[in-house]
Scaffold this motif. Structure first.
Motif, short mmCIF file in Angstrom:
data_model
loop_
_atom_site.label_atom_id
_atom_site.label_comp_id
_atom_site.label_asym_id
_atom_site.label_seq_id
_atom_site.Cartn_x
_atom_site.Cartn_y
_atom_site.Cartn_z
N LEU A 121 40.93 37.30 43.10
CA LEU A 121 40.21 37.31 41.83
C LEU A 121 38.76 36.86 41.97
O LEU A 121 37.94 37.19 41.12
N LEU A 135 47.70 40.35 45.45
CA LEU A 135 48.90 39.73 44.91
C LEU A 135 49.22 40.30 43.53
O LEU A 135 50.34 40.71 43.28
N PHE A 136 48.25 40.33 42.62
CA PHE A 136 48.52 40.77 41.25
C PHE A 136 47.93 42.14 40.93
O PHE A 136 48.52 42.91 40.21
N LEU A 137 46.74 42.40 41.43
CA LEU A 137 45.98 43.52 40.91
C LEU A 137 46.49 44.83 41.48
O LEU A 137 46.91 44.90 42.62
N GLU A 138 46.41 45.87 40.65
CA GLU A 138 46.90 47.18 41.04
C GLU A 138 45.74 48.05 41.50
O GLU A 138 45.86 48.82 42.43
N ARG A 139 44.60 47.91 40.84
CA ARG A 139 43.44 48.72 41.18
C ARG A 139 42.54 47.95 42.13
O ARG A 139 42.68 46.75 42.30
N TYR A 141 38.66 46.70 42.97
CA TYR A 141 37.44 46.39 42.21
C TYR A 141 36.32 46.11 43.20
O TYR A 141 36.53 45.46 44.22
N PRO A 145 37.22 40.62 39.84
CA PRO A 145 37.10 40.65 38.38
C PRO A 145 36.92 39.31 37.70
O PRO A 145 36.51 39.28 36.55
N PHE A 146 37.18 38.18 38.36
CA PHE A 146 37.02 36.91 37.66
C PHE A 146 35.64 36.31 37.84
O PHE A 146 35.35 35.26 37.31
N PHE A 150 30.96 40.07 36.80
CA PHE A 150 31.79 41.26 36.61
C PHE A 150 31.74 41.61 35.13
O PHE A 150 32.16 40.83 34.27
N THR A 152 33.17 43.25 32.23
CA THR A 152 34.43 43.90 31.88
C THR A 152 34.20 45.06 30.93
O THR A 152 34.85 46.09 31.04
N ARG A 153 33.26 44.89 29.95
CA ARG A 153 33.07 45.98 28.99
C ARG A 153 32.56 47.24 29.67
O ARG A 153 33.00 48.34 29.38
N TYR A 155 33.01 47.96 32.78
CA TYR A 155 34.08 48.49 33.62
C TYR A 155 35.04 49.33 32.79
O TYR A 155 35.43 50.43 33.17
N VAL A 156 35.44 48.78 31.59
CA VAL A 156 36.38 49.50 30.74
C VAL A 156 35.77 50.82 30.28
O VAL A 156 36.41 51.87 30.32
N VAL A 159 35.72 53.19 33.34
CA VAL A 159 36.95 53.62 34.02
C VAL A 159 38.00 54.13 33.03
O VAL A 159 38.51 55.23 33.17
N VAL C 71 48.03 47.59 34.06
CA VAL C 71 48.06 48.76 34.94
C VAL C 71 49.34 48.78 35.76
O VAL C 71 49.94 49.81 36.01
N LYS C 72 49.77 47.58 36.16
CA LYS C 72 50.97 47.52 37.00
C LYS C 72 52.21 47.91 36.21
O LYS C 72 53.09 48.58 36.73
N ASP C 105 38.83 44.92 25.92
CA ASP C 105 37.85 44.98 27.01
C ASP C 105 38.39 44.34 28.27
O ASP C 105 37.63 43.83 29.08
N SER C 106 39.69 44.35 28.44
CA SER C 106 40.26 43.73 29.63
C SER C 106 40.17 44.67 30.82
O SER C 106 40.29 45.88 30.68
N TYR C 107 39.91 44.08 31.99
CA TYR C 107 39.69 44.91 33.18
C TYR C 107 40.98 45.51 33.70
O TYR C 107 40.97 46.37 34.55
N ASN C 108 42.15 44.99 33.24
CA ASN C 108 43.40 45.37 33.88
C ASN C 108 44.43 45.83 32.87
O ASN C 108 45.60 45.85 33.16
N LYS C 111 44.34 50.84 27.55
CA LYS C 111 44.01 50.75 26.13
C LYS C 111 44.83 51.71 25.29
O LYS C 111 45.47 51.30 24.33
N HIS C 168 44.53 59.03 37.63
CA HIS C 168 43.22 58.43 37.41
C HIS C 168 43.35 56.92 37.24
O HIS C 168 42.54 56.15 37.75
N ALA C 169 44.38 56.49 36.53
CA ALA C 169 44.51 55.06 36.28
C ALA C 169 45.15 54.33 37.44
O ALA C 169 44.79 53.18 37.73
#
Lengths: 173, 296, 185
Positions: A121, A135-139, A141, A145-146, A150, A152-153, A155-156, A159, C71-72, C105-108, C111, C168-169
């Motif tokens: 993170l 460990l947690f993240l799927e994508r 970066y 991200p922490f 970073f 977030t707006r 990024y959202v 993506v 996402v997971k 607006d969460s990165y993970n 929406k 894509h996701a």
């Protein structure tokens, strides 16, 4: 906190600051070079449980602050002693550019998932850690991200928002 | 005449079994202070499931469930339903004992093909549970056969029609109590609901069934409910002269078993086997010895 | 059962079966799962509507997604949805699957869930009360009556687009496509 431990810490390490943070909480700030020896000294003096490792991003001061929270296991068939009520918050700062630090696994083995999470993170590399895999993240970066830089707006909107709706709903919009 | 009975008997068993499924859901709901589904809910479910398509995991997956259903249907032919008993002349209790294992075997073959870990756990539990209740069941049936000096279930029913129920005749009392104790295990309901424990192994052998397969499995479950209770009614409650009394006897037994189902939590498999091999087996064993002494 | 119902049953038994036997698989993604136990137990009793929780997606035909979708979990949701036999109905529960809710607006967090799998109905609110589930179920009945709950058909028709969105996701998907390429668009 016991006074002898305070004396031991101040006599052994330079630039260590000890002050009570809250009720039953003691905050210790140490240099990043001496953090492993402080941890092992605290462990040998009864604080044998590493509850958490956390991280704070001070972006204006260009440093990461690593926070180790220690406490003591309660012994069986005993009332709480003062030491067992106390939590120790051990802080240290590292540079924000190419952050690197030493792993605490040789002293506390349960530091492994916490360091893995911080690596994921915040992007801090821990030397001597056996597997710094996600460990947690799927994508993936570019900036972890922490971190405070970073966005977030952005990024959202970059993506997730361009993904189109499907079917009739897409025609309506 | 025999042909008509051959058709009538499984049909009746199906209707009564599905009715029992609906009734069990309604009664369980009322015990738990819920309104409950309509009593026709299993019929609606089966209609819905037959209209859906499902994936198949191979030939044995398709055949095993049919094999299991067929085993249950054939077993019904050997059981006397009041006066209706199409295959009364052949077999008897030994055949019933063998046929009772066909249904779990079919489900095991079918579920094993799907290679789902939950399914394998469920199947192994099913066979361990069968091993648990077969031992006291065998002793109980031996006691019955020794006491009535016949292996034909029709003869046992007709003797009981003349001399009174086996459950209240003194030498067979202990065997009857042992049968009551293993009845929830034969029906596969709580506290012995280890096979289809949907909270721990996601409904066990049924985990990969969907659509028509699940419909067939539901019908098989209804039939197995019918068989377990009908066997008890025939062996210990004296069968019946006409269908209505037979149905009423089954209904009373089923509702009593449902109360047990509502009141008790699920046992673990090793607790279940420990229980089944201790108290019911002990009672059945003593019951058989008493029968042997009385007979001499 | 009145006369109209009987006529409907005789005309289209399969449709009525789908209507009154909704076996649900609840996907416990977020806080919405708190609302599900009261709705299936004695206080509100979903079973009188024919809604019964089942353990595996193979037996289910109603998919209730309760709460935010990271996402997971999207990966697991897609796999669960694809395992359910057709016809299947999916309902998004709470404002998070609709448009992100407080995680907009969460990165993970995903929406709009209906970009990835088709959704037949939404229950808005943060959190909706358990009664809202029953309102949704009765709405779903009317939708099934009018053949408007056609999410599974949309999924089949626009599978390429849905699959592209999923990739894509999530990056590369490790399972093969559910439908082959010759389906339209």
């Amino acid at each position: 906190m016991k006074d002898p431990l305070k004396d031991k810490l101040t006599s052994a390490f330079d630039g260590i600051q000890i002050q009570p943070a809250d009720r039953n909480q003691i905050s210790i700030t140490a240099n990043k070079e001496s953090i492993l020896s402080v941890l092992s000294l605290l462990k040998s003096n009864g604080y044998n449980h590493l509850a958490l490792i956390s991280c704070v991003d001070w972006i204006e001061e260009k440093r990461f602050e690593l926070v180790y929270i220690l406490s003591a296991y309660m012994e069986k068939d005993k009332h709480f002693t003062d030491m067992e009520k106390t939590n120790i918050i051990l802080k240290t700062s590292i540079y924000r550019e190419k952050p690197q630090f030493i792993s605490a696994i040789p002293i506390f083995e349960n530091a492994e998932p916490y360091e893995r999470e911080i690596h994921e993170l915040y992007g801090i590399h821990f030397e001597g850690h056996p597997r710094l895999t996600p460990l947690f993240l799927e994508r993936e970066y570019k900036t972890p991200p922490f971190r405070k830089d970073f966005d977030t707006r952005k990024y959202v909107s970059d993506v997730f928002d361009p993904i189109p709706f499907v079917g009739k709903k897409a025609d309506k919009r | 005449m025999q042909m008509i009975e051959m058709i009538l008997s499984p049909l009746l068993a199906l209707i009564i079994g599905i009715f029992f499924l609906g009734l069990s859901r309604k009664i369980m709901a009322r015990i738990q202070w819920r309104y409950g589904p309509p009593i026709t809910q299993p019929v609606i479910d089966v209609i819905r499931l037959f209209s859906q398509k499902s994936v198949s995991h191979g030939k044995l997956f398709n055949l095993g469930i049919i094999f299991s259903l067929a085993g249950s249907l054939v077993l019904v032919l050997f059981l006397p339903l009041a006066q209706i008993c199409p295959l009364s002349g052949s077999g008897g209790m030994l055949v019933i004992l063998y046929m009772m294992l066909l249904a779990p075997l079919g489900i095991a073959l079918s579920g094993g093909e799907s290679a789902n870990p939950n399914t394998s756990i469920g199947i192994s539990r099913k066979f361990i549970l069968a091993l648990g209740y077969e031992v006291p069941l065998l002793l109980i049936l031996l006691a019955l056969m020794t006491h009535y000096k016949t292996i034909s279930i029709v003869h046992i029913v007709s003797i009981q029609q003349n001399t009174g129920w086996a459950f209240v005749s003194l030498p067979l009392l202990l065997s009857g109590i042992a049968y009551v104790l293993i009845l929830p295990a034969i029906l596969g309901i709580r506290p012995f609901e280890v096979v289809q424990a949907s909270q721990e192994i996601s409904s066990g052998p049924m985990a990969e069934y969907g659509g028509p397969f699940l419909a067939l499995a539901t019908i098989q479950h209804a039939l197995s409910l019918f068989i377990g209770i009908a066997l008890f009614v025939n062996l210990f409650l004296g069968g019946a002269g006409n269908l209505l009394i037979f149905f009423l006897k089954m209904l009373v037994v089923f509702v009593l078993v449902l109360f047990v189902n509502a009141a008790l939590p699920r046992l673990r498999i090793e607790q279940a086997v420990k229980y089944l091999w201790r108290w019911p087996t002990l009672l059945a064993f003593i019951g058989m010895i008493i029968v042997l002494i009385v007979r001499r | 059962m009145d006369r109209n119902q009987l006529i409907k049953w005789l005309k289209a038994p399969a449709k009525m079966g789908h209507k009154y036997s909704l076996h649900a698989v609840y996907f416990c993604t977020g806080c919405g799962i708190i609302e599900v136990p009261p709705s299936i137990t004695a206080r509100w009793d979903a079973e009188r509507f024919g809604v019964l929780p089942v353990a595996t997606p193979r037996q289910a035909n109603l998919f209730l997604i309760t709460g935010y979708v990271s996402v997971k979990t999207l990966r697991a949701i897609i796999r669960t949805y694809e395992q359910m036999p057709e016809p299947k109905y999916s309902v998004g529960f709470g404002s998070c699957p609709i448009n992100g809710g407080m995680y907009w607006d969460s990165y993970n967090t995903i929406k709009h869930l209906d970009k990835y799998i088709p959704i037949d109905g939404w229950i808005a609110g943060c959190m909706p009360r358990p009664e809202a589930i029953f309102v949704a179920v009765t709405h779903l009945w009317t939708l099934i009556d009018k053949d408007m709950a056609d999410g599974y058909k949309r999924y089949r028709d626009h599978y390429q687009a849905y699959r592209a969105n999923q990739e894509h996701a999530l990056g590369k998907l490790e399972w093969p496509p559910l439908f082959s390429n010759e389906t339209k668009s």
